[in-house]
Every structure is written in structure tokens, then in C-alpha cells.
Motif scaffolding. Structure first.
Motif, PDB file in Angstrom:
ATOM      1  N   SER B 364      -1.486  39.503  12.408  1.00  0.00           N
ATOM      2  CA  SER B 364      -1.243  38.147  12.179  1.00  0.00           C
ATOM      3  C   SER B 364       0.490  37.837  12.754  1.00  0.00           C
ATOM      4  CB  SER B 364      -1.516  37.003  11.133  1.00  0.00           C
ATOM      5  OG  SER B 364      -0.287  37.683  10.341  1.00  0.00           O
ATOM      6  N   GLY B 365       0.743  38.903  12.345  1.00  0.00           N
ATOM      7  CA  GLY B 365       2.892  38.868  13.251  1.00  0.00           C
ATOM      8  C   GLY B 365       3.070  37.472  11.788  1.00  0.00           C
ATOM      9  N   LEU B 366       2.164  37.431  10.490  1.00  0.00           N
ATOM     10  CA  LEU B 366       2.525  36.861   9.949  1.00  0.00           C
ATOM     11  C   LEU B 366       4.311  37.251   9.493  1.00  0.00           C
ATOM     12  CD1 LEU B 366       2.482  34.385   7.400  1.00  0.00           C
ATOM     13  CD2 LEU B 366       1.599  36.064   6.666  1.00  0.00           C
ATOM     14  N   TYR B 367       4.159  38.470   9.315  1.00  0.00           N
ATOM     15  CA  TYR B 367       5.909  39.170   8.596  1.00  0.00           C
ATOM     16  C   TYR B 367       6.832  38.930   8.686  1.00  0.00           C
ATOM     17  CZ  TYR B 367       4.632  42.543  12.320  1.00  0.00           C
ATOM     18  OH  TYR B 367       4.938  42.907  13.436  1.00  0.00           O
ATOM     19  N   ASN B 368       6.890  38.293  10.354  1.00  0.00           N
ATOM     20  CA  ASN B 368       7.542  38.355  11.871  1.00  0.00           C
ATOM     21  C   ASN B 368       7.349  36.681  11.392  1.00  0.00           C
ATOM     22  OD1 ASN B 368       9.277  39.516  13.339  1.00  0.00           O
ATOM     23  ND2 ASN B 368       7.658  40.013  15.355  1.00  0.00           N
ATOM     24  N   GLU B 369       7.071  36.175  11.120  1.00  0.00           N
ATOM     25  CA  GLU B 369       7.455  34.191  11.008  1.00  0.00           C
ATOM     26  C   GLU B 369       9.001  33.498  11.018  1.00  0.00           C
ATOM     27  OE1 GLU B 369       5.650  32.816  13.078  1.00  0.00           O
ATOM     28  OE2 GLU B 369       3.989  34.242  13.893  1.00  0.00           O
ATOM     29  N   ARG B 370       9.234  32.777  11.423  1.00  0.00           N
ATOM     30  CA  ARG B 370      10.689  33.240  10.724  1.00  0.00           C
ATOM     31  C   ARG B 370      10.384  31.655   9.724  1.00  0.00           C
ATOM     32  NH1 ARG B 370      15.192  31.675  15.421  1.00  0.00           N
ATOM     33  NH2 ARG B 370      13.029  31.811  16.801  1.00  0.00           N
ATOM     34  N   GLU B 371       9.140  30.976   9.562  1.00  0.00           N
ATOM     35  CA  GLU B 371       8.850  30.019   9.129  1.00  0.00           C
ATOM     36  C   GLU B 371       8.045  29.664   8.526  1.00  0.00           C
ATOM     37  OE1 GLU B 371      10.250  26.144  10.756  1.00  0.00           O
ATOM     38  OE2 GLU B 371       9.093  26.911  12.908  1.00  0.00           O
ATOM     39  N   LEU B 372       7.616  29.014   7.317  1.00  0.00           N
ATOM     40  CA  LEU B 372       6.769  29.329   6.278  1.00  0.00           C
ATOM     41  C   LEU B 372       5.067  29.299   7.195  1.00  0.00           C
ATOM     42  CD1 LEU B 372       6.445  29.719   2.906  1.00  0.00           C
ATOM     43  CD2 LEU B 372       5.255  27.160   3.025  1.00  0.00           C
ATOM     44  N   SER B 373       4.241  30.147   6.631  1.00  0.00           N
ATOM     45  CA  SER B 373       3.080  30.277   6.738  1.00  0.00           C
ATOM     46  C   SER B 373       2.172  31.103   6.470  1.00  0.00           C
ATOM     47  CB  SER B 373       2.638  30.713   8.465  1.00  0.00           C
ATOM     48  OG  SER B 373       3.617  31.141   9.264  1.00  0.00           O
ATOM     49  N   MET B 374       0.410  30.563   6.560  1.00  0.00           N
ATOM     50  CA  MET B 374      -0.102  31.214   5.294  1.00  0.00           C
ATOM     51  C   MET B 374      -1.506  32.142   6.420  1.00  0.00           C
ATOM     52  SD  MET B 374      -1.553  29.355   2.677  1.00  0.00           S
ATOM     53  CE  MET B 374      -0.891  29.262   1.539  1.00  0.00           C
ATOM     54  N   PHE B 375      -1.664  33.367   5.590  1.00  0.00           N
ATOM     55  CA  PHE B 375      -2.860  34.303   6.387  1.00  0.00           C
ATOM     56  C   PHE B 375      -3.476  33.912   5.108  1.00  0.00           C
ATOM     57  CE2 PHE B 375      -5.214  38.468   6.335  1.00  0.00           C
ATOM     58  CZ  PHE B 375      -5.626  37.938   7.037  1.00  0.00           C
ATOM     59  N   ILE B 376      -5.082  33.294   5.262  1.00  0.00           N
ATOM     60  CA  ILE B 376      -5.837  33.713   4.674  1.00  0.00           C
ATOM     61  C   ILE B 376      -7.475  34.421   5.409  1.00  0.00           C
ATOM     62  CG2 ILE B 376      -5.503  31.509   3.309  1.00  0.00           C
ATOM     63  CD1 ILE B 376      -8.648  30.480   5.197  1.00  0.00           C
ATOM     64  N   ASP B 377      -7.653  35.477   4.670  1.00  0.00           N
ATOM     65  CA  ASP B 377      -8.678  36.275   4.860  1.00  0.00           C
ATOM     66  C   ASP B 377     -10.356  35.870   4.069  1.00  0.00           C
ATOM     67  OD1 ASP B 377     -10.995  38.048   5.833  1.00  0.00           O
ATOM     68  OD2 ASP B 377      -9.335  39.714   6.172  1.00  0.00           O
ATOM     69  N   ILE B 378     -10.767  35.437   4.712  1.00  0.00           N
ATOM     70  CA  ILE B 378     -12.139  35.109   3.538  1.00  0.00           C
ATOM     71  C   ILE B 378     -13.739  35.692   4.007  1.00  0.00           C
ATOM     72  CG2 ILE B 378     -14.054  32.807   2.728  1.00  0.00           C
ATOM     73  CD1 ILE B 378     -11.773  31.538   3.139  1.00  0.00           C
ATOM     74  N   GLY B 379     -13.983  36.846   3.107  1.00  0.00           N
ATOM     75  CA  GLY B 379     -15.148  37.682   4.044  1.00  0.00           C
ATOM     76  C   GLY B 379     -15.937  37.761   2.289  1.00  0.00           C
TER      77      GLY B 379
END
Lengths: 640, 640
Positions: B364-379
Motif C-alpha cells: 500500500s505504501g503506507l510506510y511511506n505516507e507523509r499523512e495519516l493513513s489506515m490500512f485494513i485487510d479483511i480476510g
């Protein structure tokens, strides 16, 4: 597949075979020992059997005498069953199980010696006991992280902590088995610490190791208490690879044939496993506490142990795959002890100077001598190391395995029934024999051969060239199939019922072997600008040394004519060195340094060696000035 | 042992069984797929079969209706043959083979993206081509020494060169096969270079790798050309471990029973091997050229893959054995590709946040986002990561596998026959269905459930608490075994002949799941002092995301009420992250950093989570102010 039955006598063992399987092959896979120096190639003429009953087909009986053929003799490697058969393995074709081959070689005292000299004894494995804080919801890092955290606190120094998947698979149960108290087995590497095993609770003192000498002929195993250096027990057996050939060359050829490498690897692994199992059972040891193993063997044996192709060891320019082996895990190489036990392999030098010789350099202390010393190991081959604490040169002379009985008509290994010493009456030419085990004799072992030739020379039976004097009137001197021969024991006195003889061909073989070894000594000395008189200590390793009569070895020119007190017999230095390296990191370090430092001289291409060899093909030597004590001896003066 | 025969219809497959083996166990080992969410414990009531012919013994029929019993229904896990029998696996008990589960998730473009951003692409293996000088008598060092000498000259920097025994066993032949020209596969470690494989000649460009996503339900495999980053081919299958239970908890319980761990390890290994073999065969690849493999999976799946005991993942305080796995060799863990191929495992964070989530953070590139982001994985579970390039927090909510069909009467996975979308007429209460594969429907998958509840809510069939309004006059609203239910499809329209329904019990289960996930979002945000409005990007990973209607997910209160454009669907981020790490050392480094950086919040013991959860057990939420767009929606206003 299983077409017929073979019954072996006198073993009373019956096995099933197919029509396509030679009797030798069938015996081999059934662990029935039949002599076969050439590995079943139809060359050595050793695997004689006697057909008692049943149909068969045989390819060649070329090397059998008409009398033998009449008695039903056949070669096991040349004969195939055509129905159920019964055969007898005559005494001369039997391989005797090794009896008390292993000697402790003073190992019992070595540990005391080691510790007394202030050398730090540190086994391969470092053991660390840890009490971990049990996890809770505020501290629920993974088991491995918990272990690393504690290890770093107690022991670590910022080095990376490595672990094997196999240890991870048992980590969770082991940590919890004794309330988060565990003992780790570690290996320290330059920038990492590797966790190689883990046990529940505190097990810092119950630690065992195994030293193994893989000889071409014999395998010796020590089981050692690593907490105090004691050799708890030891045992030995013949290397089952002898089924596939007597010497390393035959084994290498065997290994390059279809499936041969795997077969040889499996044979030696099974031998070692049997020996270890026997000792563990006898001593009631927990195999899980065996933490390390040191293997010493010549380069070919070590290659075969790991299943590494030895083919180019034999072909010019004689290249081994490696002289330095990585640490291995027992489970991965098929050793059925604790599968996490770590195997250290004694480092070798070249194709014909292996880890057994480095072991010898360590066991003899040669690496530490201030003055010039020589170490020799005469087993199936002959290896020499010359030097001191500053430098070392080494060479191998292809003496051949004749001192172990191979290629000598009545030759045998130094086991029960072997004539190990003899004297010949100067007038009657009658011999007096000393036999291992005090049984009726079966043949002549290496030290017996040396005695026989020296005595025959002293009695005038052979001349300086090794020719038998046919003018002597004695029934013991007669013409045989291989020219003239001297009868050492009559058939009615022997275990086999067959005359034990030493033929001119045998003498020629032995003289070639002793000439090769002596030429090795002198060439190596010349290479570095020294002579025999410069040698302060002359270490003799190998089972051979146990029975050797120095004086007679000098008379035939096998050993140089230097003062007897300079010769130091060490017995099996291969196992002793392995034992020392099992106990002591300093010894492993020195072994690695010694292996690196040893300059290997390839004698087979040395012009000087050929000259030395030709000169040494006499009794004791063409240049009698090299043997001053013999020259001045009253006893010998007549002979020159 | 093999007492009787079972014939399975409609497969027309006959297998032999013993009288002691349940029909479920017999089917399992014969690779016949029968639904069994609970792993054969007699709990889930899913493994229904119909007995057509033959004698049997059954332990319990407790959960069957009288009609079913009359039709010959039995439970496969409760029934044992008493003679040769024929059974039918009814449609509702069949597990459909995965069809087109794998999506490339834009992987084709990712490599181009990666290289264009200037990130250096460097696979796990470093390849070096060497031309060695052939040996001669003046230069007859060992093969390994020759290799080390050249490697040090061309590439080395004084680092210690390590090699495995397995490579030594093939060294001599490989060096000589193409005239002393070889290509080495190396791994660089801080103070050493490890030779992990060797090939004859120059093979610098033919290099292949494999990325594997081990999902609880589905296994996906990519085969990748490492020279240019192209995904050559990909495939997927159900994880055969579903035979032993639907979710990780059931699998962990199964693993702790006798032989269960080994069975689960073997099942997943066999699945991966089959997928790889299929791709290799189809693409005519040389398996020897597969040099590296990256595995991504949740913590339990990864433990099972390596045969590591997962037991304490399940028991408080929830401890995995490890989150970081050492590099392994394919041959040692049972992967039947080139046995020297190196396996890298995506690092995990905690018992319920595994390598699949780290993979998602990378993809997702979350590790690289400058602003607050959320990642969810619903399996099968629901994992959440919140943060940016500076910090990351993560949590897992035990949503349970209901969105994958488990525990829902007509529930099923998102495969052919699943109702993935539906709308309900506000007046007639008649639904319009969209079915995967456009076949007659078999059941309701996750996105279908969300649509169903949202539509039932909008149509007034259910209230905010999830209770069905029994006042509505429609044949579709009726009383069933589990209280009131809404009939989505009548038996005569369905593939199975059985009505597809959504019961009040189902609705309660789904509301619990969505409440757990939403409470996870809000608790995690609160923990770090933020609200939903602060989120700039909301990444949704997992197969679930492919069919999700955002608006309806907001209506039921599964997703927060934020602008739709902030939601980014990424598909299977577990495989995408594994693919990126297969290609790129920088990605592996970032994955390791991200895994280390993620602060894990244990929701199951958080007081705040319980409050949030209770508040979320409504449609969409107790606090309607949290759903401003719904509050102001004309369409919805009636409902509050």
C-alpha cells in the motif's frame, strides 16, 4: 528378483539372491565379510570361496591353481548362482572383525596434560543457562524475541543472534517445560551467535562429545565427557568400505561408478552409527546430550563421509573438492545421534594429506616443537610432516597398502592370528614366531613382514637386492608359483591349513613400499636443506607403530639410522588429535593454522624423489654410509 | 486396514477405507473436498452427506432436520462405514475449487513503478559469473579454495566465504562441466558471503523467483522473471488445511492434537508444490533456475508452513514462537523446486498481525505516507494498521470468518455461485441478485451479506438493532429454525435446491463482526489521539475488497463515514508485498523496519475497545453523529 538361496559356511547364514548378483555382491549387502582388495574387479584374486553344493556359473578362474580348482575353489566376484547353493568361505578369505584395535593412545592423560599447561579447554559448543521472565499481556513478545532479549542481557555483545528453523520448531515447548528455564547450545561466529540447540532446565554439566577417526581400514570412536575431558568409552570396527576396495584409489574408482559414492557414504555412516549406538547403549547415555562430534580422516575418507565426489583426488593434478569443511549438523549427514549435534571436521592440506595428518601434528605436538622434528603416519598410505613451530612441510608417499597385508601373498592386517614378530635361526633357518592373540597363525602383518625381511637378510636368506639365495639347503626355501619363497609356517601349524610364505614378489613389493617411505623422508629433508641428523624427534603415528621393531625397521631401511631414543611411538594420532580438538578451541585454532601452514610437496612429480627412491630399493640402502650404526655393527658387517 | 469401499457421487470416485475411519477423514486424505468448518469436531453441522447405498454407523444426527434425516442425510465426520457404501455430497457441502481467485493486483505495473521511482531492484540472491584458471601441478589447490580465490579477486572484500555441504557435493562436477566457468548464487551477510548455489557456465539473466501468499483460505503463487520483474504466470487454490477447520483458531487446535501439526504442514506444502509444479510445467521453466521464494502469511499460517508449534498464539497472553524467520532452503522445508532456492519470510509483528500485514504495509505504501493513513485487510480475520512514514500502530480484531461464509446459514466464500450484490425493492421486498459467474446462486458471500443487511435496513426489514420486522407481510419474511429469516432466493432458483436465507442469528453474527472491525478502527485512532476525519487515505486489502460496495458498507457501519474517494481498493496486498520483496532488497529492508516499528495494540484486553464494540452493535452505530453523511441522507432519514 530373489531367485535363489546361498548358504554361507561356516557362518550358517542363508540369504536370497538373484541370478544377476555375484556371490561377492550378495555377501556384501548381507554384511558377510569376504576379502576383496580390488573391490570385486576380478584383479586381486583374494575373494576365494569353496563351492560345496549347487549349480553356478563362473566367469574366470584364471588365478586359481589346479589344486584349488579341484577342491572347488572359485572367486566370489566372478561367480553367479544357477540355483540354490552352499559355499564355504575359507579362512584365508575371511575378514576378521576388529578386536581391540583402538588404543587410548594415552588420551586419558592428555586432558590432564592440556589443562596443566594452561591451555583453555573450550568445546565447540558454548552452553548458557537462562531464566526468562514468563510472558504476560504487557510483555507478550515472541518466544524467540524473549530468548534473544535475555541472551543479549546475560551474554550478548550486540552480535546478531541466529537460529535454525529446526530449533524454532521445538522452541515453544522447551521454554515452557521447566518454567522458562533453558540451557542453550551456542556457536560463536565473528559477527553472530548461533543457537544450535536448546534444552529445558539447567544442563551445564552433562555434556558429551564424540571423536571419530575414519581410517581407510579401521574406524575408531571415542565418547568423551566434555565437562572433565574423560574418555568414557571407546570402540572400533573395520571400515565396511573395505568391501569396495582396500585402498583409497580403489575406493575413489568405486565412488565414480554408478551409485558407488552413495554406497560408500552410507557404509561409513552406518559403521559410525553402529559404534556410537553401541557405546551410548553400554554407557546408558542420553544421545540428546551429545553436543559435538569431531571427524578426522584422510582427504578421501572425509569426502566420502560427506558424500562429496572424490574423483579428482586421483587424477592429475590431484585436486580435492575442499580441505576445509563447514560445520555440519549430525542430522543432515545421517549421523543418528542428537540431530542438532555439530560436526567439526579436522582440516586437511591436500589430496593425500588429510585431516588425519593435521590431527597427528596436533597430537604429536609437532606444531609446537622448537627444534626440527618429523611426524610420520604409516597406515594404508604413508604421510610425512617435517618442521617445527615456525614452519611445516608435508608429503605423501604412495607406499601402497602392503604393510596392511594387501598385495602380499600371506599378508594380513594386524589382528588376531597375525605374525607380528619373528626371528630366524642363523644356522637352521627355522623361525620363532610371535602371534597376535597367541593363536595358530593366519598370516603376516606389517611388523611381521619387516621382521621377516630383516631376519632373512641377517640370516643370509636374502641379499641386498632382496633376492632369495637358492643355494641354501633348507626345506623352507623353495620354488613357488611366484618364484622363490621362504616358508614361515607350515600348513599343519596354521589356522588356515595353508603354508605362510614370503615370496620374492612379496619382498619386492615391501622393498618398493619401504623405499617410497624412506625416499619421502629424505626428499622432504633435502627440500628444506636438512639431513636426518638434524631431526630431534621422530614421531611415529598409526596402528603400525604399535608393533614396530625399530632396529629391524632400520635394518631394512624403512626408518633412518638415527638414535633409537629419538623415535616416539604415538599410536593412533588421528583419533588423539580429534579428541583434543573436541575438547579445546585452542587446539582447533592450531589445527587450522597448522593445516594452512603446511606446504605440500608433490613427490610423484619430484625428480629428486625418483632418485632417492631408486637408491632406497636395497637393503638397507644403496648408500650404506647413510646407515652408520649398521655399517659399524659386527652383526651386520658380514652382509655388506 | 482397507476394509470397505466408499463411492462418492457426483464425483464417481471410489476409495478404500477402514471401519475406523470417518467418511470425512477418508474424503480428506483422498483430496475430496467436503465442507467442515470445525475440522471434523461435530460442531459446525456443515459436512452433510446423503447416504445412497450400504451399511453405516453414525454417532450423532443432532443438527439434522427430520426432513433431512428422512432424505438420508448424515454428517460425514460422525459416520463410519459398515460395508461398501455409496454417498452423495450435496451441493451445500461441496467446496468449490478456487477459480480465478488470484488477481494480479496491478503487479504488472508495480515493477515499472518501482524502477521509475529510482529504488534499486535487487533480488535476494546476488549472482556472480567467474572464469577460474584450470588447475595444474603447480597450482593444485582444492576446488573450493580455487573458487574462493577467484571470488575474492573479482568480488570479495575480505569477508569470510561460507558454503554449504550440499554445494560442496556438486562443486567438482559443476566447475568442470563448462571449462571452469561458473555462475554463483550468493547471499551477502554482514561479515560473510555465503555461496548458496552454483551453476555451470554463465547464467546471469535466466533467474526466476516465486512469491507465495499463504492465506487461511486461499493460497496464491506468482512466478516472476527476476531479470525484468515480470510476473510470468500466477495461480491459486484453496488452502487444503480448510479440511481441518475454517479459521486460524480451529487450525491451531487441530495442530495441537496428535500428528495435527505435521498434517497441516504437509497439506500446505503439498498445495504450494502443486501450484508451482503447474506453473513450471505450463511455462516450460527449468526449476533449477528458481533461486528465491518469498512467503507471506499470517502468523499462524507461517508457523504451520515451517511446522512450528502455533499453540501459544491462541492462549493468553498470545505468544508466537517468532515473528522473524531465518532464511531457509526450499529442500529443507519440503518445497519441491530447486532444493537450493532460498526462502525469505515476510516478517510479522505479533500473534494476530503477521507477515501478510507487513506485506500490505509495503504494497500500500503506507510506510511511506507523509499523512495519516489506515490500512485494513479483511480476510478470515481483520487486521488494521494506522500511521505514516514516521510511526505505525496495528491491531487485530477477531471479526471471525463470517464474511467468508463461516457461521452464516447460507454463507459461502466469494466464488462461483455466490451472491455478491443485491438490492431489495422497498415496496415488494423482492430482491435483485448479482451472482459470481452468473450461475444459479449457491449462497451469500461477504459483500452479498453487507448488501443484504444494508438493503434490508433501507427497506425497513431490519431495525437498528438487527431485528427483523415481523409485521411486514411478505412470504420472504418467515420464521425458521433460527428465529425470523429473510428468504433471498427460493430453492427452485438455487443451485442446491435449498432456500438461501439470512436469519436473525446470521445478522447478529455479521453485526458482531462489523462492530469488532469498526471498534478496531476507532480504538486504534483514539489510542493515538486522532479521529476518522484525520485519515487521508484508507487502503483496503484482501480479496474481500474486490466486491465491496462502499456506501452499503458505511450504511451497516462496517466502514467509517468518510468521503468515498479516500478509500483505495488494493486487492490481495499480501501477494503484492511478497512480490515486491522478491524483487527488491530495499523493500525487504523496509518490510523489516516496518514490522519492527509497528506497535501492536492488544484489543481483546482494551477497555476502550469493549466500549467501542458495544456502541457499534447497531446499524450503523449507536452514535449516529459519527455517520454525518447518513444522518443528512434523505434516503436514510426515515430509518433513524
Amino acid at each position: 528378483m530373489d531367485d535363489f538361496k546361498i548358504t554361507f559356511e561356516p557362518l550358517k547364514k542363508t540369504i536370497k539372491v538373484s541370478a544377476e548378483e555375484s556371490i561377492l555382491d550378495a555377501a556384501k549387502r548381507s554384511d558377510i565379510l569376504i576379502n576383496a582388495s580390488c573391490g570385486g574387479e576380478g584383479i586381486c584374486g583374494r575373494c576365494k570361496i569353496i563351492l560345496k553344493k549347487g549349480g553356478y556359473e563362473t566367469i574366470s578362474t584364471e588365478k586359481l591353481t589346479p589344486e584349488e580348482i579341484e577342491k572347488g575353489y572359485l572367486f566370489a566376484c566372478q561367480t553367479y548362482p544357477k540355483g540354490d547353493i552352499t559355499i564355504e568361505i575359507p579362512p584365508e578369505s575371511r575378514i576378521k572383525k576388529a578386536q581391540k584395535i583402538a588404543t587410548l593412545s594415552g588420551a586419558r592423560n592428555l586432558y590432564r596434560l592440556l589443562t596443566s599447561t594452561g591451555i583453555e579447554c573450550e568445546p565447540i559448543i558454548k552452553k548458557v543457562f537462562l531464566k526468562l521472565p514468563p510472558p504476560n499481556l504487557q510483555d507478550n513478545i515472541s518466544d524467540f524475541d524473549r530468548l534473544k532479549r535475555e541472551l543479549t542481557t546475560v551474554y550478548g555483545d550486540g552480535r546478531w543472534i541466529d537460529i535454525d528453523i529446526d530449533i524454532l520448531t521445538k522452541l515453544s515447548n522447551t521454554l515452557r517445560e521447566k518454567g522458562w528455564e533453558v540451557t542453550l547450545n551456542l556457536i560463536e561466529l565473528p559477527d553472530s551467535i548461533k543457537i544450535v540447540d536448546i534444552h529445558p532446565g539447567e544442563i551445564l554439566k552433562q555434556r558429551f562429545g564424540i571423536a571419530v577417526d575414519i581410517g581407510t581400514t579401521t574406524i575408531v570412536v571415542y565418547i568423551v565427557d566434555l565437562s572433565n575431558g574423560k574418555v568414557i568409552d571407546h570402540t572400533a570396527t573395520y571400515n565396511s568400505q573395505v568391501h569396495c576396495g582396500d585402498d583409497v584409489i580403489t575406493r575413489i574408482i568405486y565412488a565414480t561408478e554408478r551409485g558407488g559414492l552413495k554406497e560408500l557414504k552410507n557404509l561409513v555412516t552406518a559403521d559410525i552409527n553402529k559404534l556410537i549406538a553401541k557405546l551410548i547403549h553400554k554407557q546408558h547415555l542420553d544421545p540428546g546430550l551429545i553436543e559435538s562430534i569431531v571427524i578426522a580422516g584422510n582427504t578421501t575418507m572425509t569426502h566420502l563421509f560427506y558424500g562429496i565426489n572424490p574423483r579428482y583426488i586421483r587424477e592429475e593434478p590431484y585436486i580435492p573438492v575442499t580441505n576445509l569443511f563447514p560445520l555440519a549438523k549430525a542430522g543432515r549427514v545421517g549421523i543418528d545421534v542428537n540431530k542438532e549435534a555439530v560436526i567439526y571436521t579436522m582440516p586437511g592440506v591436500a589430496s593425500y594429506v588429510g585431516g588425519d595428518i593435521t590431527s597427528g601434528v596436533i597430537a604429536s605436538g609437532l606444531y609446537n616443537e622448537r627444534e626440527l622434528s618429523m611426524f610420520i603416519d604409516i597406515g594404508t598410505n604413508g604421510e610425512i610432516v617435517l618442521g617445527n613451530s615456525e614452519w611445516l612441510v608435508t608429503a605423501a608417499c604412495s607406499a601402497g597398502p602392503c604393510f596392511e597385508g594387501s598385495g602380499i601373498k600371506s599378508g594380513m592386517r594386524a589382528t588376531e592370528g597375525a605374525i607380528e614378530q619373528l626371528e630366524i635361526n642363523r644356522k637352521t633357518y627355522e623361525p620363532v614366531l610371535k602371534i597376535i592373540g597367541n593363536t595358530p597363525p593366519s598370516g603376516l602383518c606389517g611388523s611381521g613382514m619387516i621382521d621377516a625381511i630383516a631376519e632373512m637378510f641377517l640370516a643370509g636368506i636374502v641379499d641386498q637386492k632382496g633376492n632369495i639365495n637358492k643355494e641354501i639347503h633348507s626345506p623352507r626355501i623353495r620354488k613357488g608359483d611366484n618364484g622363490l619363497e621362504y616358508v614361515i609356517a607350515w600348513g599343519n601349524e596354521t589356522d588356515t591349513g595353508i603354508d605362510i610364505v614370503l615370496t620374492e614378489v612379496d619382498i619386492e613389493n615391501i622393498m618398493r613400499a619401504k623405499a617410497a617411505i624412506y625416499a619421502g623422508f629424505s626428499t622432504l629433508l633435502k627440500e628444506v636443506g636438512f639431513g636426518f641428523s638434524d631431526i630431534r624427534k621422530f614421531f611415529i603415528g598409526g596402528g603400525f607403530g604399535n608393533y614396530l621393531d625399530i632396529e629391524k625397521a632400520i635394518i631394512i631401511g624403512l626408518l633412518p639410522d638415527i638414535p633409537h631414543e629419538k623415535f616416539i611411538f604415538l599410536g593412533n594420532t588421528s583419533i588423539t588429535g580429534a579428541y583434543l580438538c573436541l575438547l579445546c578451541s585452542e587446539m582447533r585454532k592450531r589445527a587450522e593454522e597448522a593445516a594452512k601452514k603446511m606446504t605440500y610437496i608433490e613427490l610423484s612429480v619430484s625428480r629428486s624423489f625418483m632418485d632417492e627412491y631408486m637408491s632406497a630399493l636395497f637393503l638397507p640402502h644403496t648408500n650404506i654410509d647413510a646407515f652408520p650404526s649398521l655399517k659399524s655393527s659386527r652383526r651386520l658387517s658380514l652382509r655388506f
